[in-house]
Design an enzyme around this catalytic site. Sequence first.
Site, mmCIF file in Angstrom:
data_model
loop_
_atom_site.group_PDB
_atom_site.id
_atom_site.type_symbol
_atom_site.label_atom_id
_atom_site.label_comp_id
_atom_site.label_asym_id
_atom_site.label_seq_id
_atom_site.Cartn_x
_atom_site.Cartn_y
_atom_site.Cartn_z
ATOM 1 C CB CYS A 169 -1.061 0.017 1.056
ATOM 2 S SG CYS A 169 -2.451 -1.180 0.797
ATOM 3 C CG ASP A 212 -10.895 -1.965 1.046
ATOM 4 O OD1 ASP A 212 -10.509 -1.597 1.982
ATOM 5 O OD2 ASP A 212 -10.738 -2.052 -0.231
ATOM 6 C CE LYS A 247 -4.522 2.677 -0.272
ATOM 7 N NZ LYS A 247 -5.084 3.298 0.920
ATOM 8 N N GLY A 261 -11.276 -13.205 -13.364
ATOM 9 C CA GLY A 261 -10.026 -11.892 -13.223
ATOM 10 C C GLY A 261 -9.605 -11.503 -14.529
ATOM 11 C CG HIS A 262 -8.338 -8.265 -17.423
ATOM 12 N ND1 HIS A 262 -8.832 -8.642 -18.620
ATOM 13 C CD2 HIS A 262 -7.487 -7.203 -17.565
ATOM 14 C CE1 HIS A 262 -8.003 -8.157 -19.737
ATOM 15 N NE2 HIS A 262 -7.267 -7.038 -19.205
ATOM 16 C CG ASP A 290 -12.417 1.615 4.424
ATOM 17 O OD1 ASP A 290 -11.185 1.765 4.256
ATOM 18 O OD2 ASP A 290 -13.086 1.698 5.154
#
Length: 343
Positions: free
Chosen positions: A15, A89, A18, A137-138, A49
Site C-alpha cells: 500500500c 475493505d 498508493k 479475473g483479468h 473503503d
Amino acid sequence: MENIKLTQYSHGAGCGCKISPAVLDEILNKQAHQQEFKQLLVGNHSNDDAAVYDMGNGTATISTTDFFMPIVDDPEDFGGIASVNAISDVYAMGGSPLMAIAILGWPVNKIPSYVAAKVLDGSRRACAEAGIPLAGGHSIDSPEPIFGLAVTGTVDIRNLKKNDTAQEGDYLFLTKKLGIGIITTAQKKGIVQEAHLAEARQSMLTLNRIGEKLGTFPYVHALTDVTGFGLLGHLTEMCEGSRLSAEINFEEIPRFDFLDEYVAQKSMPGGTQRNWDSYGSKISEISDYQRSILADPQTSGGLLLAVSEDKVEEFHQKMLANGFDLQPFGRMVPRRAKIVEVS
C-alpha cells in the site's frame, strides 16, 4: 523454483504504492459533476473503503478493489497479502465478502509465468479462508508485477459502518500493530531479522474478519481500515468526515516492539514522507520518531474504530471473547485548530 525476489522488481511496495492523499484529492476534486444515484449509499462523496449500493430489500451490495506491487518476496505470500488487504475493505464496512476476481499485471519477459501461478495460489488460499471463491479475473503484461482483487460483498443496511460517523467522546481502538512499512522496507534493504519479518507477514495475512461482527455492534459508530495513508491519514479522514478532532496518546498505540532499531537505520518507506507532506499541517507537533510510526504506510493493516464512551467496557468484553485484548489509544473531541493532537 529459482530464487526470485519479487520486491526487487518494483519501485514501491504494498500500500506504499498508493498515490498520496493530497494528489488523490486533486484528482478526485477535478472530476466533472457526476449523476446522483439515490441507491448509492457510499460513493465518491466520502473517502470510505468501498462503494455501497442499496438493493431495496434491507440489504446492500459492497464493491471494492485494491491492488499493488510486491510487499514480500515469496509469491504465495504476496498473493495472500494482496487478497487479505482487498477483502478487508468489505469487513471495514461491517459486511460479508461474497466473491472476488483477480487483477494481475505481470512482466512476462522478466519473471517466469509459474511464479505468477504461485501468486494466484496464495490468493486462492486467502479467499478460501474468507469463505469466498476466486471466481475469475483479468491479466495484462506490465513492466512491474501487480496483483490484487475486486471484491463483492453484502451487508444488512442496519449494520453498515462508515468512516465519517464518529461521535464526540468516542474512544479509538486499533486491531493490528503499526510498523508494516518499516519492516518491509528493512526487508528490501536486506537488514531485517527473519523473526521480525515473520511477525509482520503473519499480521498482513490475518483477515480482518472481526469487522463483520463489529457491524452488529450499534455502539461502534465509525469503522475503517488503516492502509497506505498510515494511522494519521485514515484518522484524519475519520475526523474530517465526522467534523471532529482527535486526541491520541502515542504510547498507547499498538505497534511492533522491535521498530526502534529499523527507524535508527532509516528504514522508512518513501510513502511516509509523502503522507506527511499531504496532511502534516493538520497534525499537532510531533517528533521525527513519532512521525515514522504514525505516517508509516500499512499494508493489510488493522481496523480503526470509534466506540461510544458509555459502551467501552461492554465492547472490551465482547472483543476479549473474540480473541482481541484492545485498549483505547485516543478519543474524538470537538473540532480544534489541529485535526489530530498527539501527546
